[in-house]
Design a protein around this motif. Structure first.
Motif, mmCIF file in Angstrom:
data_model
loop_
_atom_site.group_PDB
_atom_site.id
_atom_site.type_symbol
_atom_site.label_atom_id
_atom_site.label_comp_id
_atom_site.label_asym_id
_atom_site.label_seq_id
_atom_site.Cartn_x
_atom_site.Cartn_y
_atom_site.Cartn_z
ATOM 1 N N PHE A 1 0.814 -1.214 0.000
ATOM 2 C CA PHE A 1 0.000 0.000 0.000
ATOM 3 C C PHE A 1 0.849 1.267 0.000
ATOM 4 O O PHE A 1 0.564 2.202 -0.768
ATOM 5 C CB PHE A 1 -0.973 -0.020 1.173
ATOM 6 C CG PHE A 1 -1.908 1.157 1.220
ATOM 7 C CD1 PHE A 1 -2.719 1.471 0.139
ATOM 8 C CD2 PHE A 1 -1.994 1.952 2.346
ATOM 9 C CE1 PHE A 1 -3.579 2.556 0.173
ATOM 10 C CE2 PHE A 1 -2.852 3.042 2.402
ATOM 11 C CZ PHE A 1 -3.648 3.340 1.306
ATOM 12 N N ARG B 1 0.514 4.049 -2.834
ATOM 13 C CA ARG B 1 0.095 5.398 -2.411
ATOM 14 C C ARG B 1 1.107 6.453 -2.860
ATOM 15 O O ARG B 1 0.730 7.586 -3.186
ATOM 16 C CB ARG B 1 -0.083 5.426 -0.893
ATOM 17 C CG ARG B 1 -0.684 6.721 -0.364
ATOM 18 C CD ARG B 1 -1.074 6.581 1.094
ATOM 19 N NE ARG B 1 0.045 6.060 1.887
ATOM 20 C CZ ARG B 1 -0.066 5.679 3.147
ATOM 21 N NH1 ARG B 1 -1.250 5.712 3.759
ATOM 22 N NH2 ARG B 1 0.982 5.243 3.808
ATOM 23 N N TYR C 1 0.226 7.286 -6.360
ATOM 24 C CA TYR C 1 -0.955 8.150 -6.354
ATOM 25 C C TYR C 1 -0.599 9.559 -5.900
ATOM 26 O O TYR C 1 -1.149 10.552 -6.411
ATOM 27 C CB TYR C 1 -2.044 7.560 -5.461
ATOM 28 C CG TYR C 1 -2.962 6.591 -6.173
ATOM 29 C CD1 TYR C 1 -4.250 6.960 -6.538
ATOM 30 C CD2 TYR C 1 -2.544 5.302 -6.496
ATOM 31 C CE1 TYR C 1 -5.109 6.077 -7.191
ATOM 32 C CE2 TYR C 1 -3.387 4.409 -7.143
ATOM 33 C CZ TYR C 1 -4.658 4.807 -7.495
ATOM 34 O OH TYR C 1 -5.493 3.942 -8.146
ATOM 35 N N GLY D 1 -3.676 11.052 -3.712
ATOM 36 C CA GLY D 1 -3.455 10.062 -2.661
ATOM 37 C C GLY D 1 -4.714 9.610 -1.959
ATOM 38 O O GLY D 1 -4.804 8.461 -1.500
ATOM 39 N N VAL E 1 -6.800 6.229 -3.271
ATOM 40 C CA VAL E 1 -6.436 4.833 -3.065
ATOM 41 C C VAL E 1 -6.593 4.510 -1.584
ATOM 42 O O VAL E 1 -6.150 5.269 -0.713
ATOM 43 C CB VAL E 1 -5.007 4.525 -3.564
ATOM 44 C CG1 VAL E 1 -3.952 5.345 -2.837
ATOM 45 C CG2 VAL E 1 -4.712 3.036 -3.465
ATOM 46 N N GLU E 2 -7.255 3.384 -1.297
ATOM 47 C CA GLU E 2 -7.532 2.993 0.087
ATOM 48 C C GLU E 2 -7.174 1.525 0.292
ATOM 49 O O GLU E 2 -7.070 0.748 -0.662
ATOM 50 C CB GLU E 2 -9.022 3.203 0.416
ATOM 51 C CG GLU E 2 -9.509 4.637 0.252
ATOM 52 C CD GLU E 2 -10.992 4.779 0.557
ATOM 53 O OE1 GLU E 2 -11.495 4.034 1.441
ATOM 54 O OE2 GLU E 2 -11.661 5.607 -0.101
#
Length: 402
Positions: A305, A309, A312, A318, A321-322
């Motif tokens: 992640f 991130r 992103y 940013g 995206v999760e």
């Protein structure tokens, strides 16, 4: 005259092919298959650091992203992209349920090679009026058995629930699963990665033929092998606006099946990558990574992640995206993971959850789903009802080129 022995001793295969005027895409002997747990977890983290050092700004990332997309297509034998032949789609056997309907679909991804699926549509007030609706592709994973693939209850639950919120949902078979298996196709087909990636691209084309679909709001979500199809399609097809790969984005695990990693899409003499970076090709489009403690996505919050991130962040997106992480859960697209994906899709596709969301429990109600049997869902009831031009099971499929 060129001394090939001498040249091979001092330059790479790719460099040699350039000298000889041969496309470097044909330099197959310098490719490497990255399958299963190809890396240790430590090696995967180190690889991400190496890859991050190859670019420092958005322009650098875009250059790398372009090279990655080409490598995937070349490795999957989809470069240049094949000609998009007529789909000749059949949408039949409509079934009506509370708030949604289901139809059986078959279309030709290539002449004589059929993709089979179930098309879910809203029938409640969410479907009223002439406004077009968002659409969601639902590829499935490798769970086998008579109710595997798109026949699985968890697959039917999420498709029906998303349709009840106003989406057109297309759930489709991998080669050798569902209707494809019923009609004799083997998942271990030597073209499995090629055909599944092409079938996903053609599934977007199929959605494009539906008059009630808003092509600016196309999403995809799948679990396990369907998660691989989710991030591969999102990487390659800009028509995908939202993605939610479930329990699959890992830097050290490359997929355990040839349909995911049986062709050289991850590593060549010129470029190395992994599935975390391929998932990052979704940027800056909204993406939810669903991960668990009980499989190869256990490190997602701390390893994959942050890398994604960062990409992103270079797009100044940013927040799009999760990561929903379930440390005590196992592999699969079970109830609580669906509960994490639903609100993400509601937010980014502008779905209407009023008939589905229970504000008291803060959960999405799946109780209206009618679980269908495989025989209800099939497109063709037997070999005798197949179109005459259907390829014999396990044939080699020729993709037309310009």
């Amino acid at each position: 005259m060129i001394n090939l022995k001498l040249l091979l001793g001092i330059i790479s295969c790719a460099q040699l092919f350039l000298v000889l005027g041969i496309p470097t895409e044909l330099c197959a002997q310098e490719t490497t298959l990255c399958q299963g747990n190809y890396h240790s977890e430590a090696d995967a983290a180190a690889q991400l650091r190496r890859m991050a050092a190859t670019y420092t700004d958005l322009a650098g990332w875009k250059g790398r992203a372009s090279a990655l997309r080409k490598q995937i297509l070349v490795g999957a034998k989809l470069y240049p992209l094949p000609v998009k032949t007529a789909l000749n789609a059949r949408v039949i056997k409509k079934r009506e349920y509370a708030g949604y309907s289901v139809e059986s679909v078959g279309f030709e991804a290539a002449p004589g090679f059929f993709v089979y699926g179930s098309l879910y549509r809203p029938t409640s007030k969410n479907s009223s009026g002439s406004a077009k609706r968002p659409a969601i592709l639902c590829p499935h994973g490798h769970a086998r058995g008579p109710d595997g693939g798109r026949y699985r209850p968890d697959q039917q639950h999420r498709c029906a629930t998303m349709a009840r919120m106003g989406a057109v949902v297309f759930s489709y078979d991998m080669i050798g699963f569902g209707d494809s298996l019923f009609l004799g196709w083997d998942h271990n087909h030597p073209q499995s990665l090629t055909l599944q990636t092409w079938s996903s691209i053609r599934s977007v084309d199929f959605l494009e033929t539906l008059p009630d679909v808003d092509m600016s709001r196309i999403a995809i979500t799948g679990c396990s092998g369907g998660g691989t199809q989710t991030f591969l399609l999102t990487a390659l097809d800009e028509r995908i606006a939202v993605a939610a790969p479930v329990v699959m984005v890992s830097a050290h695990f490359f997929g355990g099946c040839n349909c995911e990693s049986g062709m050289p899409i991850h590593k060549t003499a010129d470029l190395e990558t992994n599935n975390a970076e391929i998932a990052a090709l979704a940027a800056p489009r909204p993406m939810l990574l669903v991960s668990v403690g009980g499989d190869w996505t256990k490190n997602t919050p701390l390893v994959e992640f942050p890398y994604i991130r960062r990409v992103y962040g270079m797009h100044e997106s940013g927040a799009l995206v999760e990561n929903a992480h379930f440390p005590n859960q196992q592999h699969g697209y079970q109830y609580m993971k669906r509960q994490a994906v639903y609100p993400f899709l509601v937010k980014h596709l502008k779905l209407d959850n009023r008939e589905v969301f229970d504000s008291k429990t803060e959960l999405f109600d799946e109780s209206e789903t009618v679980l269908e049997t495989p025989s209800q869902m099939r497109v063709f009831d037997d070999m005798n009802t197949l179109p005459k031009n259907a390829l014999p099971a396990n044939s080699r499929v020729e993709l037309k080129r310009q």
